[in-house]
Design a protein around this motif. Structure first.
Motif, PDB file in Angstrom:
ATOM      1  N   LEU A  91       0.815  -1.262  -0.049  1.00  0.00           N
ATOM      2  CA  LEU A  91       0.097   0.012  -0.132  1.00  0.00           C
ATOM      3  C   LEU A  91       0.920   1.197  -0.060  1.00  0.00           C
ATOM      4  O   LEU A  91       0.595   2.040  -0.863  1.00  0.00           O
ATOM      5  CB  LEU A  91      -0.850  -0.200   1.400  1.00  0.00           C
ATOM      6  CG  LEU A  91      -2.128  -0.660   1.162  1.00  0.00           C
ATOM      7  CD1 LEU A  91      -2.892  -1.189   2.319  1.00  0.00           C
ATOM      8  CD2 LEU A  91      -3.287  -0.494   0.186  1.00  0.00           C
ATOM      9  N   MET A  92       2.034   1.176   0.999  1.00  0.00           N
ATOM     10  CA  MET A  92       2.844   2.615   0.819  1.00  0.00           C
ATOM     11  C   MET A  92       3.455   2.814  -0.467  1.00  0.00           C
ATOM     12  O   MET A  92       3.654   3.914  -0.991  1.00  0.00           O
ATOM     13  CB  MET A  92       3.888   2.181   1.953  1.00  0.00           C
ATOM     14  CG  MET A  92       3.521   2.192   3.138  1.00  0.00           C
ATOM     15  SD  MET A  92       4.731   1.708   4.677  1.00  0.00           S
ATOM     16  CE  MET A  92       5.919   2.998   4.320  1.00  0.00           C
ATOM     17  N   GLU A  93       3.832   1.655  -1.444  1.00  0.00           N
ATOM     18  CA  GLU A  93       4.488   1.873  -2.497  1.00  0.00           C
ATOM     19  C   GLU A  93       3.470   2.550  -3.425  1.00  0.00           C
ATOM     20  O   GLU A  93       4.018   3.174  -4.427  1.00  0.00           O
ATOM     21  CB  GLU A  93       4.902   0.503  -3.038  1.00  0.00           C
ATOM     22  CG  GLU A  93       6.362  -0.145  -2.300  1.00  0.00           C
ATOM     23  CD  GLU A  93       6.359  -1.539  -2.604  1.00  0.00           C
ATOM     24  OE1 GLU A  93       5.644  -2.139  -3.524  1.00  0.00           O
ATOM     25  OE2 GLU A  93       7.164  -2.096  -1.984  1.00  0.00           O
ATOM     26  N   ALA A  94       2.162   2.241  -3.222  1.00  0.00           N
ATOM     27  CA  ALA A  94       1.160   2.740  -4.210  1.00  0.00           C
ATOM     28  C   ALA A  94       0.721   4.245  -3.769  1.00  0.00           C
ATOM     29  O   ALA A  94      -0.130   4.969  -4.505  1.00  0.00           O
ATOM     30  CB  ALA A  94      -0.097   1.825  -4.523  1.00  0.00           C
ATOM     31  N   ALA A  95       1.046   4.695  -2.559  1.00  0.00           N
ATOM     32  CA  ALA A  95       0.374   5.843  -2.021  1.00  0.00           C
ATOM     33  C   ALA A  95       0.906   6.978  -2.401  1.00  0.00           C
ATOM     34  O   ALA A  95       2.247   6.957  -3.047  1.00  0.00           O
ATOM     35  CB  ALA A  95       0.566   5.848  -0.385  1.00  0.00           C
ATOM     36  N   SER A  96       0.197   8.156  -2.646  1.00  0.00           N
ATOM     37  CA  SER A  96       0.752   9.658  -3.081  1.00  0.00           C
ATOM     38  C   SER A  96       0.222  10.495  -2.415  1.00  0.00           C
ATOM     39  O   SER A  96       0.429  11.680  -2.653  1.00  0.00           O
ATOM     40  CB  SER A  96       0.213   9.476  -4.784  1.00  0.00           C
ATOM     41  OG  SER A  96      -1.073   9.468  -4.759  1.00  0.00           O
ATOM     42  N   GLY A  97      -0.440  10.284  -1.220  1.00  0.00           N
ATOM     43  CA  GLY A  97      -1.312  11.632  -0.576  1.00  0.00           C
ATOM     44  C   GLY A  97      -0.298  12.573   0.126  1.00  0.00           C
ATOM     45  O   GLY A  97       0.925  12.082   0.431  1.00  0.00           O
ATOM     46  N   GLU A  98      -0.604  13.629   0.446  1.00  0.00           N
ATOM     47  CA  GLU A  98       0.116  14.742   1.109  1.00  0.00           C
ATOM     48  C   GLU A  98       0.338  14.260   2.723  1.00  0.00           C
ATOM     49  O   GLU A  98       1.313  14.314   3.147  1.00  0.00           O
ATOM     50  CB  GLU A  98      -0.676  16.039   1.172  1.00  0.00           C
ATOM     51  CG  GLU A  98      -0.022  17.067   1.827  1.00  0.00           C
ATOM     52  CD  GLU A  98      -0.611  18.479   1.729  1.00  0.00           C
ATOM     53  OE1 GLU A  98      -0.251  19.548   2.356  1.00  0.00           O
ATOM     54  OE2 GLU A  98      -1.557  18.632   1.436  1.00  0.00           O
ATOM     55  N   TYR A  99      -0.901  13.507   3.186  1.00  0.00           N
ATOM     56  CA  TYR A  99      -0.899  13.127   4.543  1.00  0.00           C
ATOM     57  C   TYR A  99      -1.393  11.648   4.389  1.00  0.00           C
ATOM     58  O   TYR A  99      -2.542  11.250   3.618  1.00  0.00           O
ATOM     59  CB  TYR A  99      -1.708  13.802   5.352  1.00  0.00           C
ATOM     60  CG  TYR A  99      -1.134  15.197   5.538  1.00  0.00           C
ATOM     61  CD1 TYR A  99      -0.110  15.657   6.273  1.00  0.00           C
ATOM     62  CD2 TYR A  99      -1.964  16.290   5.060  1.00  0.00           C
ATOM     63  CE1 TYR A  99       0.290  16.826   6.320  1.00  0.00           C
ATOM     64  CE2 TYR A  99      -1.766  17.549   5.056  1.00  0.00           C
ATOM     65  CZ  TYR A  99      -0.530  17.770   5.694  1.00  0.00           C
ATOM     66  OH  TYR A  99       0.073  19.237   5.650  1.00  0.00           O
ATOM     67  N   ILE A 100      -0.734  10.908   5.228  1.00  0.00           N
ATOM     68  CA  ILE A 100      -1.055   9.153   4.847  1.00  0.00           C
ATOM     69  C   ILE A 100      -1.324   8.402   6.242  1.00  0.00           C
ATOM     70  O   ILE A 100      -0.607   8.942   7.160  1.00  0.00           O
ATOM     71  CB  ILE A 100      -0.044   8.406   4.259  1.00  0.00           C
ATOM     72  CG1 ILE A 100       0.185   8.972   2.753  1.00  0.00           C
ATOM     73  CG2 ILE A 100      -0.404   6.809   4.156  1.00  0.00           C
ATOM     74  CD1 ILE A 100       1.462  10.109   2.673  1.00  0.00           C
ATOM     75  N   LEU A 101      -2.272   7.980   6.592  1.00  0.00           N
ATOM     76  CA  LEU A 101      -2.928   7.318   7.841  1.00  0.00           C
ATOM     77  C   LEU A 101      -2.866   5.886   7.639  1.00  0.00           C
ATOM     78  O   LEU A 101      -3.357   5.474   6.401  1.00  0.00           O
ATOM     79  CB  LEU A 101      -4.025   7.977   8.424  1.00  0.00           C
ATOM     80  CG  LEU A 101      -3.968   9.409   9.014  1.00  0.00           C
ATOM     81  CD1 LEU A 101      -3.771  10.427   8.090  1.00  0.00           C
ATOM     82  CD2 LEU A 101      -5.386   9.438   9.771  1.00  0.00           C
ATOM     83  N   PHE A 102      -2.769   5.208   8.592  1.00  0.00           N
ATOM     84  CA  PHE A 102      -2.956   3.794   8.402  1.00  0.00           C
ATOM     85  C   PHE A 102      -4.251   2.972   9.308  1.00  0.00           C
ATOM     86  O   PHE A 102      -4.148   3.255  10.330  1.00  0.00           O
ATOM     87  CB  PHE A 102      -1.726   2.928   8.779  1.00  0.00           C
ATOM     88  CG  PHE A 102      -0.323   3.703   8.048  1.00  0.00           C
ATOM     89  CD1 PHE A 102       0.368   2.659   7.251  1.00  0.00           C
ATOM     90  CD2 PHE A 102       0.214   4.770   8.350  1.00  0.00           C
ATOM     91  CE1 PHE A 102       1.319   3.138   6.386  1.00  0.00           C
ATOM     92  CE2 PHE A 102       1.336   5.299   7.178  1.00  0.00           C
ATOM     93  CZ  PHE A 102       1.747   4.433   6.606  1.00  0.00           C
TER      94      PHE A 102
END
Length: 313
Positions: free
Chosen positions: A77-88
């Motif tokens: 998921l992290m490899e595909a993420a692109s947000g300014e802010y990321i929550l898990f």
């Protein structure tokens, strides 16, 4: 853009309640990126129905080959993420309505120009399978010293950041997204990245009902003086426990080596010295090793945990 990373696997029992808690967030706009790791219990059908209902909010990442672990799922998921802010997000918890908005507010307040890695994480309410309260504070439940625990030397030994409680900015994602095999968990790795090169903000409020049940990957266990002493003694009474500790100790060293390699010349000088100091512990005699561990802060929180650590290293 605010992005929520949700990792699922055979979570059909609790997932609908988690989805309801995300639908009830007071944050005006966010995107949920979901990846299922090969569920066989109806989880995927629940996710597809959610996506069909909220196509602008929910995206399902193609599974591909299962990773076989929650940490591996989050890595994808992290490899595909692109947000300014990321929550898990974990599939079996329940987020209070202000979980996203307060985490993002803490990240924004600490983030400066956005080029410095920042992590913020809240406390949790420990609950049972029916969400009945067990403890109002996960940190007190486990007697974690959050203040001292957020230093890089302490984090090299003990992770005090719970993955589902944390959020990061895009700078932390860019630096830490490719989690090496030597990392013990994705949340631990990101905490090390932010402690070495940025900022970690401990939020005082408990914003998640942290559900405890028989299938937890990583659960909450109340800190017990008796259990700690018993564990300490059995390390020396049972050879397999000693060997297990030595394996874990070696893995801590491997994780520290991976951190040094990842940061390279970009590592701030103080952090580079702290990582090198930790990696040098196995190379010196036992008395010097214990003295350096105490002086450098390379130990877990709590008197009994410290004593147990110093006896075993």
């Amino acid at each position: 853009m605010i992005e929520i990373l949700l990792a699922t696997y055979n979570g059909a029992r609790y997932l609908p309640e988690m989805i309801r808690s995300l639908d009830g967030q007071d944050a005006p706009s966010f995107r949920v990126l979901v990846r299922d790791d090969g569920s066989t219990d109806g989880t995927q059908a629940i996710l597809m129905a959610w996506r069909d209902r909220c196509p602008d909010r929910v995206a399902i990442l193609e599974t591909g080959a299962p990773t076989g672990s929650a940490s591996g799922n989050f890595r994808r998921l992290m490899e595909a993420a692109s947000g300014e802010y990321i929550l898990f997000a974990d599939q079996d918890d329940y987020w209070h309505p202000e979980k996203i908005s307060r985490t993002v507010a803490a990240l924004r307040q600490a983030g400066g120009d956005g080029n410095r890695p920042v992590m913020a994480f809240c406390d949790l309410v420990v609950v049972d399978e029916q969400r009945r309260p067990i403890a109002g504070s996960f940190r007190r439940f486990q007697q974690l010293d959050i203040g001292q625990g957020l230093t890089l030397p302490r984090l090299l030994v003990q992770n005090v950041v719970t993955g589902c409680a944390m959020g990061i900015n895009n700078a932390a994602l860019r630096l830490g997204r490719h989690v090496p095999d030597a990392a013990l968990m994705h949340d631990w790795w990101l905490a090390l990245i932010c402690a070495a090169c940025g900022t970690i903000v401990p939020m005082p409020e408990a914003l998640i009902d942290y559900r405890q049940h028989g299938a937890n990957v990583v659960g909450a266990q109340a800190y017990s003086t008796r259990r700690t002493l018993r564990s300490w003694l059995t390390v020396w009474l049972r050879s397999e426990r000693r060997h297990r500790f030595q394996r874990n100790y070696a893995r801590l060293m491997e994780q520290a080596a991976a951190l040094a390699e990842k940061l390279g010349s970009a590592c701030p000088p103080q952090a580079a010295r702290q990582i090198a100091g930790f990696r040098s512990l196995p190379m010196v005699d036992p008395v010097t090793r214990r003295f350096r561990a105490l002086r450098g802060g390379y130990h877990p929180s709590g008197v009994l945990r410290v004593m147990s650590w110093l006896v075993r290293i």
